[in-house]
Design an enzyme around this catalytic site. Sequence first.
Site, PDB file in Angstrom:
ATOM      1  N   LYS A 263       0.828  -1.203   0.000  1.00  0.00           N
ATOM      2  CA  LYS A 263       0.000   0.000   0.000  1.00  0.00           C
ATOM      3  C   LYS A 263       0.870   1.264   0.000  1.00  0.00           C
ATOM      4  O   LYS A 263       0.642   2.187  -0.773  1.00  0.00           O
ATOM      5  CB  LYS A 263      -0.870  -0.019   1.262  1.00  0.00           C
ATOM      6  CG  LYS A 263      -1.978   0.978   1.308  1.00  0.00           C
ATOM      7  CD  LYS A 263      -2.692   0.963   2.667  1.00  0.00           C
ATOM      8  CE  LYS A 263      -3.288  -0.395   3.002  1.00  0.00           C
ATOM      9  NZ  LYS A 263      -4.103  -0.338   4.243  1.00  0.00           N
TER      10      LYS A 263
ATOM     11  N   ASP B 176      -6.104   1.375  13.623  1.00  0.00           N
ATOM     12  CA  ASP B 176      -6.692   0.399  12.718  1.00  0.00           C
ATOM     13  C   ASP B 176      -8.001  -0.041  13.393  1.00  0.00           C
ATOM     14  O   ASP B 176      -8.472   0.636  14.313  1.00  0.00           O
ATOM     15  CB  ASP B 176      -5.727  -0.779  12.484  1.00  0.00           C
ATOM     16  CG  ASP B 176      -6.099  -1.612  11.271  1.00  0.00           C
ATOM     17  OD1 ASP B 176      -5.750  -1.219  10.147  1.00  0.00           O
ATOM     18  OD2 ASP B 176      -6.763  -2.656  11.429  1.00  0.00           O
TER      19      ASP B 176
ATOM     20  N   LYS C 151       2.387  -3.983  10.849  1.00  0.00           N
ATOM     21  CA  LYS C 151       1.054  -3.989  11.452  1.00  0.00           C
ATOM     22  C   LYS C 151       1.147  -4.644  12.811  1.00  0.00           C
ATOM     23  O   LYS C 151       2.002  -5.510  13.032  1.00  0.00           O
ATOM     24  CB  LYS C 151       0.089  -4.795  10.569  1.00  0.00           C
ATOM     25  CG  LYS C 151      -1.364  -4.602  10.903  1.00  0.00           C
ATOM     26  CD  LYS C 151      -1.855  -3.224  10.479  1.00  0.00           C
ATOM     27  CE  LYS C 151      -3.173  -3.259   9.797  1.00  0.00           C
ATOM     28  NZ  LYS C 151      -3.393  -2.184   8.869  1.00  0.00           N
TER      29      LYS C 151
END
Length: 424
Positions: free
Chosen positions: A102, A154, A114
Site C-alpha cells: 500500500k 486500525d 502492522k
Amino acid sequence: MATQTVPSMVAHDSMFDAVLARLDAAAKTMNLSEEVSKVLRNPQKLVKVSLPVTMDNGKVEVFEGYRCIHSTYLGPSKGGIRYAMDVSQDEVMALAAWMSFKCAVANLPYGGGKGGVKCDPRKLSVGELERITRAYTKAMADVFGVDRDIPAPDMGTSAREMAWILDEFNKIHGDDLPGVVTGKPIVLGGSLGRDAATGRGVMVCTKVALKKLNIDPKNATAAVQGFGNVGGHAARLLSEQGIKIVAISDHTGAFYNENGIDIKAALDYAAKNDRVLKGFKGGTEITNEDLLTCKCDVLVPAALQNVITEEIAHKIHAKIVVEGANGPTVPEADHVMREKNILVVPDILANSGGVTVSYFEWVQNKMGYYWSEKEVNDKHDANMELAFASVWENSNTFKTSMRIAAYITALKKIEQAAKLKGFF
Ligand code: GLU
C-alpha cells in the site's frame, strides 16, 4: 425481511496465503526477480508479546500482542494497531505485507508493518484499554520509533489509543517526539484531515472509477458495508458527491432504501445510539449478503476481511467495487469478478488515503509546522489520483486486473530498492 447475519468469515484459512496468492500472480505477470519474491514471502520481523494487565475487578488477565514488520526497503515500517478477537500471527503478517504494498502504491517513503492485541475492545472499560495500550507500548518500546516503525489506528483503535502510545513511548525514552505515531488527536500533533482520510481516499477512487466507466456520479448508486471510521466517512463523502447511497450497514444491522439513505441522519443516529445503527429507521432492514449483492453501481466493502467469497462474487450486481477494508475479497472471488467485468479498485490502492495522510502528519511533525485541512485534502487527492493512474496504466500494460496491477506497481518499486540495498 430476513434478519441480520454475520458476514461469512470462512472463506480462507490463512490471510497470509491470500497475500501470497496475489504476490505470486503479480510476480509471474511482471517477471519479478526470484530473490525479491523469496524475500517478500517472509516478514522481516515478527514480535509476539504477553501483556499481563490488571482488570477493573482486580484480577490479572494476560493479553496476546503482536507487531509484524514485513519490509523496510522503502523506508521505516508504517501501519496500524488492531484490537480485535481474531488478531493472530497470520493476520498481522498479512496486514503488514499489505502495508508494504500500500505504501509503495501510494508513493510513500515507507515499508510496511502492522500490530494488534487480541481483545474485544467493546467489552473493556476505558481504564482497561488504557492499561492494555500502555503495556503493549512498553513491550514494543524498542520496536517503535519515529524513523523505525510508526504505528497508527486500525480496527478497534482510534486517536485516543494513539495518545496513550505517544505518551507512554515518550515517557520511556525521555523524548517528546510526536512523529512516533500517527492518527493522534490534533492537539497532540495530529493532522487535520487524518480522521476522514481513508474514507476520502475511497471517495476519490470511486470518482475516478466512475469516470473510467463514463458514469455520472449524480446518476450513480452505492452500497457501503461498514459504518465506522472508513465506511462512515466514505458514505458521507460519496453522498456529498451526489451519489445515492442505497444501503449501509455495521455489525448491528444492514439497511436498504432505494430512494437513498439520508447519510447525515444515519451518522447523527449512530452518534446518539452508542455509535451503532441498530434500530435505524431510514431504510428497510436487510442481511449483509443482501447489501453485498444489491442493485447498485458501486459496492464499498469497508468493514471486515473475507466478505466477498466466490459465492457472493457470483451474485454481485455492482459494476465497481472499491475496497475500503483490508482484504475484503478472497483470491477465488477475484477471478469471478474479473470474468464479470467488475472494476475492482483493490484495498492497497482504495484504502491508502489513511496512510497517505499519516505520512503528511509525520512530515508536519518533523517540520513542526502544520497545514490547513484544505492543504492536506488537496495533497491527498492529488496523490490518490496519481496512484490510481499508475495502477490503471499497469493494468493496461500487463493486461491484468487492477488488483494484480497494484501489486505490480508496488513490487516494481520495492524490487528496485531491495536490489540497490542488496542482500548479505
Ligand atoms: N490502519 C490503516 C491502514 O490499514 C492506516 C495505517 C497508517 O496510517 O499507518 O491503512
